[in-house]
Design an enzyme around this catalytic site. Structure first.
Site, mmCIF file in Angstrom:
data_model
loop_
_atom_site.group_PDB
_atom_site.id
_atom_site.type_symbol
_atom_site.label_atom_id
_atom_site.label_comp_id
_atom_site.label_asym_id
_atom_site.label_seq_id
_atom_site.Cartn_x
_atom_site.Cartn_y
_atom_site.Cartn_z
ATOM 1 C CG HIS A 149 -0.354 0.000 2.544
ATOM 2 N ND1 HIS A 149 -0.113 -1.167 3.219
ATOM 3 C CD2 HIS A 149 0.091 0.992 3.351
ATOM 4 C CE1 HIS A 149 0.444 -0.887 4.392
ATOM 5 N NE2 HIS A 149 0.586 0.416 4.501
ATOM 6 C CG HIS B 140 3.928 4.517 5.386
ATOM 7 N ND1 HIS B 140 3.084 5.052 6.331
ATOM 8 C CD2 HIS B 140 3.429 3.279 5.125
ATOM 9 C CE1 HIS B 140 2.125 4.195 6.609
ATOM 10 N NE2 HIS B 140 2.295 3.100 5.896
ATOM 11 C CD GLU C 184 3.498 -0.488 7.098
ATOM 12 O OE1 GLU C 184 2.906 0.294 6.331
ATOM 13 O OE2 GLU C 184 2.920 -1.099 8.019
#
Ligand code: CO
Length: 134
Positions: A7, A79, A130
């Site tokens: 994502h 992020h 991430e």
């Protein structure tokens, strides 16, 4: 080592209006808000055919999103999340290359119930990264 883009996360100053925009203006499939107290955020996931968008809003007093929104009052890209097969192997490899892991270096459970880690944005061209074990 990294796999798919899981994502992209966008910090937003108004979660409901951002969700409405994705639902109505962009015609996307928008999920329900989820509180993530361990991460200090409320998230809404938006499912796209090839990835997801994570809308982030501060939760609680020490949210990491609060200072981000102070610097970026209209919101902004926060992020990117890449998938890895084994988060410990990935972390140890990255640390060997000089990358810094945020927090105490141990994975936390992320919004999908899977282990996640964050890597310092200064080590990745200004982009907070991430990693999620899938
Ligand atoms: Co994320």
């Amino acid at each position: 080592m990294i796999g798919r883009l899981n994502h992209l996360a966008i910090a937003v100053p108004d979660l409901e209006s951002a969700a409405d925009q994705y639902r109505n203006a962009l015609g996307a499939k928008v999920g329900e808000p989820q509180d993530e107290p361990d991460h200090g955020v409320t998230v809404i996931f938006i499912e796209l055919p090839n990835t997801k968008i994570e809308l982030l809003y501060p939760l609680g007093e020490n949210s990491p999103i609060t200072s981000f929104l102070e610097k970026n009052p209209s919101g902004g890209m926060h992020h990117v999340c890449y998938e890895v097969d084994d988060i410990i192997v990935a972390r140890d490899h990255l640390v060997q290359t000089g990358a810094r892991v945020l927090g105490n270096g141990a994975p936390k459970i992320g919004a999908h119930g899977k282990p996640v880690l964050f890597l310092h944005p200064k080590d990745f061209n200004g982009c907070l990264v991430e990693l999620e074990q899938v």
